[in-house]
Every structure is written in C-alpha cells, then in structure tokens.
Motif scaffolding. Structure first.
Motif, short mmCIF file in Angstrom:
data_model
loop_
_atom_site.label_atom_id
_atom_site.label_comp_id
_atom_site.label_asym_id
_atom_site.label_seq_id
_atom_site.Cartn_x
_atom_site.Cartn_y
_atom_site.Cartn_z
N ASN A 176 0.86 -1.18 0.00
CA ASN A 176 0.00 0.00 0.00
C ASN A 176 0.89 1.23 0.00
N GLU A 177 0.31 2.40 -0.25
CA GLU A 177 1.13 3.62 -0.23
C GLU A 177 1.78 3.84 1.14
N TYR A 225 0.66 -5.75 1.08
CA TYR A 225 -0.77 -5.81 0.77
C TYR A 225 -1.13 -7.15 0.14
N ASN A 285 -9.90 -7.19 -4.59
CA ASN A 285 -9.39 -5.91 -4.13
C ASN A 285 -8.15 -5.48 -4.91
N VAL A 286 -7.30 -6.44 -5.28
CA VAL A 286 -6.10 -6.10 -6.05
C VAL A 286 -6.53 -5.54 -7.40
N THR A 325 -9.29 -4.06 -8.21
CA THR A 325 -9.87 -2.73 -8.02
C THR A 325 -8.78 -1.68 -7.78
N LYS A 326 -7.80 -2.08 -6.97
CA LYS A 326 -6.72 -1.14 -6.66
C LYS A 326 -5.91 -0.81 -7.91
N ASP A 347 -7.82 1.43 -10.13
CA ASP A 347 -7.83 2.77 -9.54
C ASP A 347 -6.59 3.55 -10.01
N TYR A 348 -5.40 2.94 -9.84
CA TYR A 348 -4.17 3.64 -10.25
C TYR A 348 -4.16 3.91 -11.75
N GLY A 367 -14.45 6.22 -2.89
CA GLY A 367 -12.99 6.12 -2.75
C GLY A 367 -12.38 7.30 -2.02
N TRP A 385 -13.97 5.06 -12.54
CA TRP A 385 -13.88 6.04 -11.47
C TRP A 385 -14.30 7.40 -12.00
#
Lengths: 1002, 91
Positions: free
Chosen positions: A710-711, A716, A740-741, A743-744, A747-748, B20, B66
């Motif tokens: 994680n940041e 993680y 979750n991975v 989604t993460k 997101d990035y 988020g 998003w």
C-alpha cells in the motif's frame, strides 16, 4: 366477564362469520373484520397485559399502531411465535392464540405487581444508581436484571416463514389512505401519473370512513358516504396501485422508502401454507405525498393508566367501525372537541354518556351544543384528579380547575364508570417527514410540531392532519390546493366542494393536569409501556439533565416498542413548562426508522440459508466431494482443507499429506488464486510501479514473485507473475485479495496513470490451476506430456511453457510454494476436471496424494514463505518480513516506496518476522499466542505467533512469529505463557527446511 | 440510499457504487524528494467537511469507471458529477 358488548348494526364486521380464538388459554369468539383488540373488548376484556416496570394492570388504550399497553405474544410454536404484537393491529383469524406478556403466573395475579407498591423506591435512573457498586457485584446483579428485562419471548427455533423483497418505482407515492391520501392519489392518478397508494389497514378511508354524523357533510352528503364514492372511483383508475396492510417503515434520502406488506398475518394458519408472510417493498418515488394523519393524545393526570381508560377517538372507532361498546357506563374527559364526536357515537348506540369533563371554560361549538341538547352533562373548566379501580377503572374524582390551570379548587366529585374516554388533542404524524431529513416548526396555538414548508429535503409534501389540519374543511381544501401545486395540475373536479363541519371554538392545553395531592403521591403516566411518569421527568430535570435526548434516555420515556408515539409531546411539554422554555426552541427527540417494528424476516427477505452469501466452487469441486474432502471457507470459495482417509483426524491427514508431498508427489487445487491478465504496451512499466521489484528485464517465458504494498509501505498482497509475451503478463494474487487487487490496480490506472496503455481482465474463473509437487512430479508431467522437454536447461525453475495435454491447451509454470520441484498446470476451466483426473491417473504409481490448504500452509511454513493476511496484518513492511531483497533499490518509484523510510518504518524496534522452535519439539504453539521475555510484572508483550505446525518432515514443532526487534534476536529465549503452562521457545531463522533450496531442482 | 448519475451509464442506485474518499489528491510525481511531513500530508490528511465535499466514486458493480462527485455531506445532495481529470464545475 362473559357479557357481549357487540352492537348489531355494522357493515365493516361480518357478523355472520364467527371466529374462534384463544386469549390466555380461554376460548372466545369474534368476527371477521375484528382486530384482536376489538374482539377482546366485545368480550368485555380490558385487562390485557402488565406494564414493564411496576407490573400495573393495563388495558387496550387505542385502536392503532400507537398502542402502548395491549401488546401480546402470538402463538406458542417455538419457531413462529411473535412477541410484542399490538392487539390493536393484528386482525382476528381462526385459531389465533394470544398471551399476555410480562406477567407471572397470570395477568390477573402477577407476582411482579409488588413493584407497584415499591414504586417510590424505583425512580428514574434506579438501576444506574443502585447497581453501580460494588463493581464486583455486577455479575450477581446481572442475572436478575437480565431475567426481569424485556417484554415477550423471542422464538428460539429458525423461522419457517417465507419473506420477500421487491422493488417498486413510481411517479407518486401516497402514504396513508385517509381522506387526504385518497384525494391526493385520485388527483395524481387522474393526471396520468403512475401512482402507488399504501395504507397500513385492510380498509381505505381512515377515520372519515365511519364518520356518519350529519354535522360533517361534503356536497350535501354525509362525509363517509361522499368518501366511499371517491374510493369506488379511485379503484377504477388504471395507473394506480393500492397496497393495503402495508406500513411504510422508513423514508430515506432521494425518496427511497421501505414499506412492509403483511400478506398472511390475517389468514388462518391452514390458509398460510406455502405463502409469503411479509414483503418488504423498496420504493423509489419521484414524488411522495405524506398523508399519515394524526394520533390523539392522552391527558396526563394521576392514575391515567387503568384498564378502561381509552382515547376518545378509539372509543368512537370501536363503536362505529367494529360495533363494539367499550363499556356501559362511560364518561369522557377532554380538552378539545374530539371527545364530543365520541359522545355522539355513544349516544346513538344507546350508551348514555354520564358526564363530559372539559378543562375549557367555553367550548361552545356545533358539536358541544348538540351534546348539551341531548341532555348530556358537561362540566366545563373541570379536571379529573384521580381514578380508582385496580384491574378496571371503577370511578374517578373531579375538581374545578383554578383560573390559571395550575391547581384545583372546590369540592371533589366522584363518578362511577367502567370506561373513561380521554382526549388531549392531536399530534400530527411527522415521523416519516423528519426521517427524510425534514425540519419541524412549532405551532403555539394548538401545541403541535408540523412540517416546516421551507425545510423540505426532497420532492415531497405533507397533507391533511399530518400537516396540522384537523377540521374536515381544512383537510379537504388544503389537500386539494397543495396537491394541485405539487403535481402542477391546472384544474381538478374538487375545486367547488361544499363542506359543512363543526369548528372548534376554544383551545386550552395543560400538559400535566393538577391534582389535590402532592406530586409525590400521584402517578401521572407519560410513557405507558415503560412506566415513566411526569414525576420521573421532573426528577431528571432536578438532577441536572437538560437535553431532551438525555432526559429521554435517563427516564426511558419514549423508548418502548411504541417509541412514545402517544405521549412524547407531553414529556416535551412538561420539560418546557418546568424549565420555562418555549417548546419550539426545545425541539423534539429524533424520530428514527422503523416507524413500527419490523420482523427480522422482512429485513433479511430471501437472504437466508444458502442465499446468505455466494458460494464459489472450483471446476474440480465435485472430485473433492467424492474424495471426502473436508472444506474450508476462503472468502466465498470452498477450498479442500484436507482429505481424511479411514477416519483420520485433521492432524493425521495433514501429517500424511505433507510427508507424501515431500517424499513422492502431492497435488493441490490452486484454482482459487486470483488471476489477472495484463496486456498493453506499458504493462512492464505498470508492473514496475505496482510491485517492489524490477520487471522490465524479465524475459518472455519467465516467472517472477512480486510483493505489492500500500502507499503506507505495508505489504498488501503477493504472487507470481509470468511474462507470456512482449506486452502480455498473467498475474496471480492471493485467493482472498483477488477482487481488491484488481480494483486497486484499476484505480491507479484510471486516476493516477491514465497515460499508461494497460488493460486488466480478471480470469480467475476462466482458468483452473493444479499444482503438482514433490520429487516425482517431473515423472508425472513426463507421462502426461511426453513431448515436452523437462530438462532444467529448457524448462528451469521460474519459467513457463505453452503446451498441450491431449488436445487441451495449457500453460505450465515451474514455480513452487512448497520448496519442492513442482509444476503448476493452468487450463481452461471446463477441461480442468479431466486434466486433474489425468494427473491422478498418471501419478497413481507414485502415490500422488491430493492435499488441502492445511498441508499447503504447513509445507510453505517449513520453507518460511509468508501468507499475506495470516503472517501479515497490514502493519508489516517488506523489511519487517526480512524480505529486503525484493525491494528494487534502484527503482525511482513504486507504490509505497516513499513510506519505507518514514521515521516510523525505519524504527529498529518494529515487530519483525522470525522463526520459533519450542524447547520441547513435541509442543505445538497456538497461533495468536503472545511472546514475552520474562514473567515479572509488568509484562511487556513482545509479539505473537502467526503460524504454527508440527512438521512431520522435520519431526518437530515449528512456528513463525512477529517479535519486536526480532531480526537482532536470533538465538534468544522467549516464553509463551498459556493458561496452564509456560512454553519455552528460541528465536530462529524463518527457513526450517532445505535452507539451500536444493530440492527445487531435485 | 441515494442515486448517482454515473457519467458513463446514467442514474443508478448507490448500492452499485463504492466511495474512494476525497477527490483531487494527486499522487506526488517525485515522492522521494518529499520530507516525511510532506509525504504524510499526502498519505494521511483528509478533509471531513460539513457541506459540499468532493469525492471519488467507482461504479464498481457497473462499468467499473472512477469519477468525481460533489456531494453535500449534510443532506447527501449531489451537486455535480464529473470525470476523472476534470476540475470541479462548482466551488
């Protein structure tokens, strides 16, 4: 007792259909259309229950959802019994069995009744004050307090009934089927709007339905006749849905409402079979009309809680709707005109009202004059000061009020009675309005909180008496006027109505009526269910409670199952009077959903049993079942835990499986691991940024283990990623972390690095994975894929090959989570079972042994490999895990990199990952056990065990743990204190088996 | 349960979305050049306003895109919905 108080005149009750029911074991009869309450009253039964605290006898007080006293237990089947049912709401059905609550041995003779005589010793806050000390005695008190707490018995077997959820969307939702709701629904549906009308009763019409007095006329017809015609017209409108027996429980933001529809509670037990009991409607309405009406207030005077004391409007409904007399010697006590309507109904039914006590001096209106003409005595400016009778009211005492209403004067007069109707005015039902976020304003003229038209949170409107209109002409005219604006109507058929009705001329309100006795000698009940009195509220104020929210909780006023619908207003009024505050400034307590209690069944609907959560099964699942696997839940997945043979325990099975995997061959279904397909020209750069190590130089056909942070720098997830092509990778994640991975990473990609050209696709379900490990794994693969060169030169550890098993395409990775020479076969899921069986067949001569998650955990622990989520908990950095080797020091940036040298993450006394050996090699530690250095108090906790097993391959117990400054403490002795012993351990390296990794290429 | 007007799919129930947290917090381009305090500011510090708050939402059970939402935390009214990378259309 056996007297029949039914009047033979009623069209709402089907008197030809007799219904047998039981109350406290006694057989009684009622009729179709009755509620339990009306049927009990027809049998002259008033005493229904005992109050919560003082066990005072209590009777039916109302005819609706606001009932505080007449709450009963329905049925005695341990799966279906229903506690806290309001007798005033449940419709009578054949075979209904009801029981009084909160009394022992019976409602007529209740031992708890002694509390009534102890009441001076049981003031507000009694429990808080008394059972505080000594603290060690709490355990002894608790048993008795818990035993006496709570009303009713909850069912103790699984609910057999079926419940449902359903969505509904509409242009206009009208809540309440009284006259203003009916007019609103009609205007809306006639305009062509898709309209839903809900009402909690089985008949539309509200109180106008049985208002047959000629003092109330619309267009020269009695109001009930006129309304009935409107209802008949309404039913013909095609775009209107009418939901009866449906109670709106909650009004949320954006006009989202929950309503419970009762489908079978009114049917006899045999008619209910296989039917849905209740349906929870989830309604999204463009516009909402609140027409929920008002509830009549009681009056607050000493001993105002005796059975036989009933709200005057309820007396009227029992007579005019149910055809039931609530008594034969009735008097009324009021501060407004409503009681006079009841008097008219009583009079017509041959029950002569003995006297009307009115606290007003000059109530003169059409209604009061009508009563005076009928020769009924009215005592103006008088008040009731006390009542007598234990299980039923027998008489009441009256005195004249002083001019200011603060005291009583003159001689006491006593009247006998068997029923006293009371009316303290009306309270608009603003619950739903405030639930939706609306704010109230206070109207001083008649002491009501009504919706503030400037603080309405959504497209909604309150009409009728829920908006503070109480007279027939105001209700009808204002409803029509405001609905026309709300729905933007140009014209309506109702603009020229001729309405006649009696208008109230004088108002007078006294929240707490005076008595000739000192306050301490009176019992003026406010909250009937929780037994809180005006005295309790005054005591709370004297003790320094100022906020109404605090007074409410301290005295429990308004905290029963009825949520104080009846007399919260009086509590507020008494607080305002005592503290000299204006009620508008004081405000109300918060109204929270649900408006009336919901069953758990309605809340969960169909989400029970196997529908409670999704179950994911691998493509090989049925084989595991056939081979007697025990399963473990990992996220939503069912994973084989171990495969017991011949009655083995888990421990025995795991010892056998893990020995086989190291000595010959083992096979694991690893299909649940998350798999993400990455494609795009920036895929390598993307991996560089999301993993701690470097990826650009990974050759096509090679695999690499990666650690994701994680940041904040904490580990993680982890897994092996394989480069399938120049711009094509497949990433594996942990089973639980897969979603979750993804989604993460998305997101990035979408928000921080939209310039990267990378596409992510979850292929977890599309590919199945089986891992074959052990010294004979190579021979097995050779048998299945004879033409694949398995030499270390061609197919080394951490590489992959595309191949075929028969005609099935497969990806074979040479990667290992056990430390053994091993292969992972990935195939399209629909071929997986077939390939698995092939592996089993080929492995037979090598005793190939299927193993589950427990053996997998043991084997990797022997090698010191972490399991994220078991050995890590979101507080460990790679360095804490002694995995500094995986950090790409030369890389400029990756997720979490900057956090790895924050002042906190470089502390040397962080908890760090180490191995543990017990001094006694047979002693297996418990996962989660604490580690300490000495047993001298105060004891510092240095860390805890994260994984622990007995290793059959090493023939000793091994464990992994996190310990403060653990990296420096190799060789140090620590203690694991357990409940009945202390276990001595030594800190070691994390790798217990094959430290040189020789077996990978064996 | 409010309604969110996904800029890609249209109006949908809140249950299809996941929040988020605060929007417009850009990941520093050169994290290594930041002091501990500056990095902590990015990592930990978030606003918690009563009134209009700018948030990131993901249409997780839909298009998985998003986007940004300007939501009044006191009454859940959504004043604007706009795509990633766009500046807030309101203040």
């Amino acid at each position: 007792m056996s007297k029949n108080l039914r009047i033979n005149k009623n069209k709402f009750i089907d008197q030809t259909a007799r219904i047998l029911f039981k109350f406290n074991g006694k057989k009684l009869y009622g009729h179709k259309g009755d509620t339990l309450a009306s049927a009990l009253l027809a049998n002259n039964i008033h005493l229904v229950g005992r109050s919560f605290k003082y066990h005072r006898p209590r009777g039916i007080m109302t005819c609706g959802s606001e009932e505080p006293n007449a709450i009963v237990q329905i049925g005695n089947d341990p799966a279906l019994t229903d506690p806290n049912v309001r007798a005033t709401e449940i419709e009578l059905y054949d075979g209904l069995e009801a029981f009084s609550q909160n009394c022992w041995p019976s409602v007529n003779f209740d031992i708890g009744g002694i509390n009534n005589f102890l009441s001076p010793l049981l003031p507000a806050g009694f429990y808080y004050k008394t059972f505080m000390w000594p603290a060690s005695f709490w355990e002894k008190y608790e048993f008795f307090i818990r035993h006496s707490a709570g009303l009713g018995k909850s069912p103790n077997k699984p609910d057999l009934d079926l419940y449902d959820h359903q969505y509904a969307h509409c242009d206009v939702l009208v809540i309440g089927g009284g006259i203003s709701g009916i007019l609103s629904a009609k205007l809306s549906a006639e305009k062509g709007l898709n309209t839903i009308l809900v009402d909690d009763k089985n008949n539309l019409g509200g109180s106008t339905l049985y208002q047959d007095d000629n003092a109330f006329k619309i267009n020269n017809e009695n109001s009930n006749i006129w309304l009935n015609k409107q209802i008949e017209d309404l039913k013909k409108l095609p775009n209107l849905t009418i939901k009866k027996r449906t109670s709106v429980a909650a009004f949320h933001a954006y006009n989202y409402l929950l309503a419970r529809e009762n489908l079978t509670d009114h049917l006899s037990l045999h008619e209910r079979k296989n039917k849905i009991r209740q349906r929870l409607w989830k309604i999204r309405a463009k516009k909402v009309v609140i027409a929920t009406g008002a509830i009549e207030r009681p009056l607050i005077f000493s001993n105002n809680d005796r059975p036989g004391i009933i709200l005057s409007s309820s007396i009227k409904k029992y007579i005019d709707y149910y055809g039931v007399k609530t008594g034969e010697n009735v008097s009324l006590f009021t501060n407004n005109d409503s009681a006079y309507e009841a008097a008219i109904s009583l009079n017509k039914s041959g029950v002569k009202v003995k006297v009307i006590i009115d606290i007003r001096e000059n109530p003169n209106s059409v209604l009061t004059e009508k009563i005076e003409k009928a020769g009924i005595k009215i005592l103006k400016g008088y008040t009731v000061i006390d009542t007598n009778g234990y299980k039923r009211i027998k008489s009441f005492d009256v005195k004249k009020l002083s001019k200011d209403g603060g005291s009583v004067v003159g001689e006491k007069i006593t009247y006998t009675c068997d029923c006293l109707g009371i009316s303290g005015g009306w309270t608009p039902m603003v619950h739903l309005f405030t639930q939706s976020g609306g704010k109230l304003k206070f109207r001083n003229s008649d002491n009501v909180f009504i919706p503030d038209e400037n603080k309405i949170p959504s497209e909604q409107i309150s009409v009728g008496s829920s908006n503070g209109d109480f007279e027939l002409d105001d209700v009808v005219n204002n409803t029509i006027k405001s609905i026309m604006v709300f729905l933007k109507l140009d014209k309506s058929n109702y603009e020229q109505l001729n309405i006649e009705c009696s208008k109230e001329k004088q108002k007078r309100n006294i929240w707490l009526l005076p008595s000739d006795k000192p306050m301490s000698k009176t019992k003026p009940f406010l909250d009937f269910q929780n037994d809180s009195t005006a005295k309790d509220v005054k005591l709370a104020l004297r003790e320094g409670f100022k906020s109404i929210e605090h007074v409410k909780r301290y005295t429990t006023t308004g905290m029963g199952t009825d949520q104080g619908k009846l007399s919260n207003m009086h509590a507020l009024g008494i607080i305002a009077d005592t503290t000299g505050t204006n009620m508008g400034e004081l405000g109300t307590t918060t109204f929270r959903p649900p408006y009336t209690p919901l069953t758990f069944g309605a809340i969960v609907g169909r989400n029970v049993g196997e529908f409670f959560d999704h179950t994911r099964r691998t493509a090989i699942h049925n084989w595991h079942v056939e081979n007697k696997a025990e399963f473990e839940n990992v996220g939503q997945w069912k994973r084989p835990w171990y495969f017991p043979k011949n009655g083995e325990t888990m421990n025995q099975a795991v010892q056998r499986e893990s020995k086989a995997a190291r000595e010959s061959a083992g096979i694991l279904d690893a299909s649940t691991l998350g798999k993400i397909d990455l494609q795009g020209e920036d895929a390598s750069e993307f991996l560089n940024r999301v993993y701690t190590n470097a990826w650009s130089k990974l050759a096509i056909g090679k695999c690499r283990y990666g650690l994701m942070l994680n940041e904040d720098g904490m580990v993680y997830d982890d897994g092996v990623t394989t480069r399938l092509g120049e711009n094509h990778y497949i990433m594996t994640t942990t089973t639980g972390g897969a979603a979750n991975v993804l989604t993460k990473l998305e997101d990035y990609l979408q928000t921080e690095w939209p310039d990267l050209n990378v596409y992510l696709t979850s292929v977890t379900d599309q590919y199945s994975t089986m891992s074959i490990c052990g010294p004979n794994s190579k021979k097995i693969i050779k048998k299945i894929i004879p033409n694949l060169d398995l030499s270390d030169d061609n197919f080394p550890h951490m590489s992959f090959k595309n191949s075929k098993i028969d005609n099935v395409n497969c990806r074979i990775m040479r990667i290992s989570f056990t430390g053994e020479h091993s292969y992972e076969i990935n195939v399209q899921s629909n071929f997986a079972l077939n390939v698995w069986e092939k592996c089993m067949e080929a492995g037979k001569e090598f005793n190939i042994t299927p193993y589950g998650t427990e053996t997998m955990h043991l084997l990797r622990a022997e090698k010191g490999f972490i399991i994220t989520g078991q050995d890590t908990d979101g507080t460990l950095t790679p360095s804490d895990l002694q995995m500094d080797w995986i950090i790409g020091k030369k890389k400029y940036d990756f997720i979490g990199k900057r956090s790895l040298y924050r002042s906190d993450t470089i502390r040397e006394d962080r908890k760090q990952f180490i191995g543990l050996l017990t001094d006694d090699p047979k002693e297996v530690l418990e996962e989660g056990a604490q580690l300490v250095e000495s047993l001298e108090k105060p004891i510092e906790m240095l860390g805890h065990v994260t994984s622990s097993y007995f290793s059959p391959n090493l023939n000793k117990s091994i464990a992994l743990a996190v310990v403060k400054s653990g990296k420096k403490l190799k060789g140090k002795k620590l203690i694991v204190p357990m409940e009945n012993k202390n276990i001595n351990v030594t800190i070691t390296d994390t790798v217990f088996y094959d430290k040189e990794n020789k077996r990978l290429n064996a | 349960m409010f309604l969110i007007n996904c800029p890609y799919c249209g109006e949908r129930d809140q249950s299809e979305f996941s929040c988020g947290g605060e929007a417009h917090i850009e990941r520093p381009k050169q994290p290594t050049e930041l002091s501990d305090d500056q990095w902590a500011e990015y990592l930990f510090m978030r606003k918690n306003v009563k009134g209009i708050q700018f948030e990131r939402w993901n249409h997780i059970h839909g298009c998985r895109k998003w986007f940004n939402v300007a939501r009044d935390t006191s009454n859940d009214k959504i004043h604007a919905v706009y795509k990633m990378g766009e500046r807030p259309p309101i203040k």
